[in-house]
Design a protein around this motif. Structure first.
Motif, mmCIF file in Angstrom:
data_model
loop_
_atom_site.group_PDB
_atom_site.id
_atom_site.type_symbol
_atom_site.label_atom_id
_atom_site.label_comp_id
_atom_site.label_asym_id
_atom_site.label_seq_id
_atom_site.Cartn_x
_atom_site.Cartn_y
_atom_site.Cartn_z
ATOM 1 N N CYS A 110 134.090 96.582 -6.454
ATOM 2 C CA CYS A 110 133.106 97.118 -6.058
ATOM 3 C C CYS A 110 132.207 95.640 -5.230
ATOM 4 N N ALA A 111 132.451 95.159 -5.136
ATOM 5 C CA ALA A 111 132.266 94.066 -4.177
ATOM 6 C C ALA A 111 131.159 94.504 -2.367
ATOM 7 N N PRO A 112 130.080 94.684 -2.220
ATOM 8 C CA PRO A 112 129.695 94.880 -0.788
ATOM 9 C C PRO A 112 130.449 94.840 -0.275
ATOM 10 N N SER A 113 131.102 93.307 0.314
ATOM 11 C CA SER A 113 131.910 92.522 1.138
ATOM 12 C C SER A 113 133.429 93.822 1.242
ATOM 13 N N ASP A 114 134.180 94.295 0.529
ATOM 14 C CA ASP A 114 134.537 94.973 0.431
ATOM 15 C C ASP A 114 134.383 96.636 1.076
ATOM 16 N N HIS A 115 133.422 96.781 0.402
ATOM 17 C CA HIS A 115 133.171 98.319 1.284
ATOM 18 C C HIS A 115 132.991 98.481 2.981
ATOM 19 N N LEU A 116 131.849 97.465 2.818
ATOM 20 C CA LEU A 116 130.544 97.533 4.251
ATOM 21 C C LEU A 116 132.257 98.140 5.085
ATOM 22 N N PRO A 117 133.224 97.103 5.301
ATOM 23 C CA PRO A 117 134.527 97.650 6.386
ATOM 24 C C PRO A 117 134.679 98.308 6.668
ATOM 25 N N ARG A 118 135.084 99.369 5.451
ATOM 26 C CA ARG A 118 135.637 101.146 4.823
ATOM 27 C C ARG A 118 134.270 102.227 5.419
ATOM 28 N N GLY A 119 133.174 101.763 5.666
ATOM 29 C CA GLY A 119 132.445 102.575 5.829
ATOM 30 C C GLY A 119 131.704 102.781 3.984
ATOM 31 N N THR A 120 132.517 102.435 3.104
ATOM 32 C CA THR A 120 132.511 103.279 1.482
ATOM 33 C C THR A 120 130.886 102.465 1.354
ATOM 34 N N SER A 121 130.365 101.831 1.863
ATOM 35 C CA SER A 121 129.055 101.276 0.670
ATOM 36 C C SER A 121 128.013 102.114 1.130
ATOM 37 N N ALA A 122 127.413 102.394 -0.571
ATOM 38 C CA ALA A 122 126.129 103.779 -0.306
ATOM 39 C C ALA A 122 124.777 102.775 0.366
ATOM 40 N N GLU A 123 125.108 101.868 0.593
ATOM 41 C CA GLU A 123 124.276 101.094 1.019
ATOM 42 C C GLU A 123 124.078 101.110 2.492
ATOM 43 N N GLY A 124 124.812 101.841 3.297
ATOM 44 C CA GLY A 124 125.884 101.624 4.168
ATOM 45 C C GLY A 124 124.945 101.881 5.781
ATOM 46 N N THR A 125 124.097 102.874 5.264
ATOM 47 C CA THR A 125 123.132 103.329 6.452
ATOM 48 C C THR A 125 121.885 103.122 6.475
ATOM 49 N N LEU A 126 121.200 102.494 4.794
ATOM 50 C CA LEU A 126 120.049 101.680 4.928
ATOM 51 C C LEU A 126 120.500 99.742 6.078
ATOM 52 N N ILE A 127 121.554 99.670 6.169
ATOM 53 C CA ILE A 127 121.840 98.553 6.077
ATOM 54 C C ILE A 127 121.447 98.385 8.112
ATOM 55 N N HIS A 128 122.494 99.633 8.399
ATOM 56 C CA HIS A 128 122.586 100.015 9.254
ATOM 57 C C HIS A 128 120.911 100.361 9.981
ATOM 58 N N GLN A 129 120.281 100.832 9.450
ATOM 59 C CA GLN A 129 119.346 100.866 10.436
ATOM 60 C C GLN A 129 118.234 99.829 10.281
ATOM 61 N N LEU A 130 118.859 98.846 9.654
ATOM 62 C CA LEU A 130 118.251 97.591 9.987
ATOM 63 C C LEU A 130 118.942 96.832 11.309
ATOM 64 N N THR A 131 119.938 97.228 11.365
ATOM 65 C CA THR A 131 120.859 96.243 12.482
ATOM 66 C C THR A 131 120.765 97.386 13.911
ATOM 67 N N GLN A 132 120.150 98.225 13.256
ATOM 68 C CA GLN A 132 120.063 98.905 14.502
ATOM 69 C C GLN A 132 118.352 98.347 15.958
ATOM 70 N N ARG A 133 117.213 98.270 14.595
ATOM 71 C CA ARG A 133 116.908 97.257 15.100
ATOM 72 C C ARG A 133 116.502 95.809 15.326
ATOM 73 N N GLY A 134 118.221 95.451 15.801
ATOM 74 C CA GLY A 134 118.372 94.217 16.545
ATOM 75 C C GLY A 134 118.081 92.843 15.760
ATOM 76 N N TRP A 135 118.215 93.498 13.509
ATOM 77 C CA TRP A 135 118.411 92.048 12.677
ATOM 78 C C TRP A 135 119.308 91.676 12.672
ATOM 79 N N ALA A 136 119.399 90.575 12.485
ATOM 80 C CA ALA A 136 121.381 90.442 11.467
ATOM 81 C C ALA A 136 120.347 90.312 10.131
#
Length: 388
Positions: A110-136
């Motif tokens: 269930c670890a996020p680090s296992d799902h973020l590369p595969r695009g299967t994290s439930a919060e991936g889109t919310l995290i993407h919204q942060l990177t789109q602001r230029g934030w790490a």
């Protein structure tokens, strides 16, 4: 999970190989592990990737890391996570958000680090919204997800340490190119809200060097005993048994299995080896009394441990944006209100927002943009806007 300093070299090598790091890199990590003695020091790293949905491009670089942190009882441990940095040519210090995910489950898969590369994290889109602001963004896996040992789900001090140390690790990862004095934000909802709240409370004593500009925390289970009482026998009862398993993972002397009847042992064993999507369904509408020979949460030792994770006894050392859905069916609205009252009474800078007409899940998704906007104001140096 309690990896002592004398075994860090072996732990680093094992973790690096598990992450797919080439043998030479893994050996180098193991050779230097004894030097990685500070909380937040990187023990091992490997290139990864970030996709909000399967195959969705993000113009980012990512690394899976293992870093030093601290358990709830103060022992050193190793936690994994993911660092994501936009490749937008930004000049100057880049804001970093230490992002704490909501409940994903108890199993390593269930670890996020296992799902973020595969695009299967439930919060991936919310995290993407942060990177789109230029934030790490750095996303902790928490203690025991993706690293040896069971996941200490719901144990606030452990989660707070993991969030703060993830920020330290991201800034110390050379490949990420982040400034050690750059602005930091904290963000999380539900379990992530608890982790973010704890990070904010312990910031001043545990990681005072971090330039944390604010913490956005929503859906916070600030009082686990009240949450468990509210969810017992209802749709969210799976969370009750998960939090019991998480507390038992951190504090084995609680001996959860000694309280469980055969049905309870079957249920908890299942929860320990699966992820949240199925766990919350399988565990729903179960009463503690139907799964135990006696209620562990009624025992003084259990209550003492659960109260160790209670928020509101220390004023956060940074401004806080606290949001909660008025119709939250999992985390009582009154629990959130009490936390706001407690923080405000201690002089904390709290911006409170109630989200009308939303439940727990929809409150998290609909409230995320405003929480990120609030962090953007803090990164821009605008005055905080507490409304205690």
């Amino acid at each position: 999970m309690r990896i002592r300093s004398t075994t860090l070299a072996v732990a680093a090598l094992t973790l690096a190989l598990a992450a797919g790091i080439p043998a030479t890199t893994a050996t180098a990590s193991a050779d230097t592990a004894d030097a990685a003695t500070r909380p937040g020091d990187v023990v091992a790293s490997a290139p990864s990737s970030f996709h909000p949905r399967p195959g969705q491009p993000t113009n980012t670089k990512a690394w899976k890391i293992q870093y030093r942190s601290t358990t709830a009882d103060g022992a050193p441990d190793v936690v994994s996570g993911t660092v994501v940095v936009p490749q937008d040519g930004r000049v100057g210090p880049r804001p970093l958000v230490s992002y704490a995910v909501g409940t994903v489950g108890l199993d390593d898969s269930c670890a996020p680090s296992d799902h973020l590369p595969r695009g299967t994290s439930a919060e991936g889109t919310l995290i993407h919204q942060l990177t789109q602001r230029g934030w790490a963004v750095v996303v902790t896996d928490y203690e025991g997800l993706g690293t040896p040992g069971p996941h200490t789900y719901s144990v606030g001090p452990s989660a707070g340490h993991a969030v703060l140390d993830a920020a330290r690790a991201a800034q110390r990862l050379p490949e990420a190119g982040l400034s050690a004095s750059g602005p930091v934000g904290i963000m999380g909802y539900s379990q992530g809200g608890q982790a973010s709240g704890w990070a904010a409370e312990m910031l001043g004593s545990y990681a005072p060097e971090l330039q944390v500009k604010g913490a956005a925390a929503g859906g916070i289970p600030a009082d686990l005993l009240k949450v468990a009482d509210s969810d017992n026998g209802r749709a969210g009862s799976g969370v009750v048994f998960m939090l019991a398993a998480g507390q038992d993972a951190a504090f084995p002397e609680l001996k959860l299995d000694s309280y469980l009847n055969p049905a309870g042992k079957t249920l908890v064993d299942y929860l320990r080896t699966h992820c949240a999507a199925i766990d919350t369904t399988v565990g729903s509408f179960k009463r503690i009394s139907d799964m135990t020979t006696r209620d562990p949460l009624a025992q003084p030792d259990w209550q003492a441990r659960l109260n160790q994770s209670k928020l509101g006894r220390t004023a956060p050392a940074a401004p806080v944006y606290q949001y909660h859905a008025a119709g939250d069916e999992l985390i009582p609205y009154a629990v959130a209100q009490q936390l706001r009252t407690d923080w405000c009474a201690k002089g904390a800078d709290v911006h409170w927002r109630a989200i009308a007409g939303r439940g727990h899940i929809t409150g998290g998704t609909s409230g995320a943009a405003a929480a990120a906007d609030w962090l953007a104001d803090r990164f821009a140096g605008r005055p905080s806007d507490g409304n205690c």
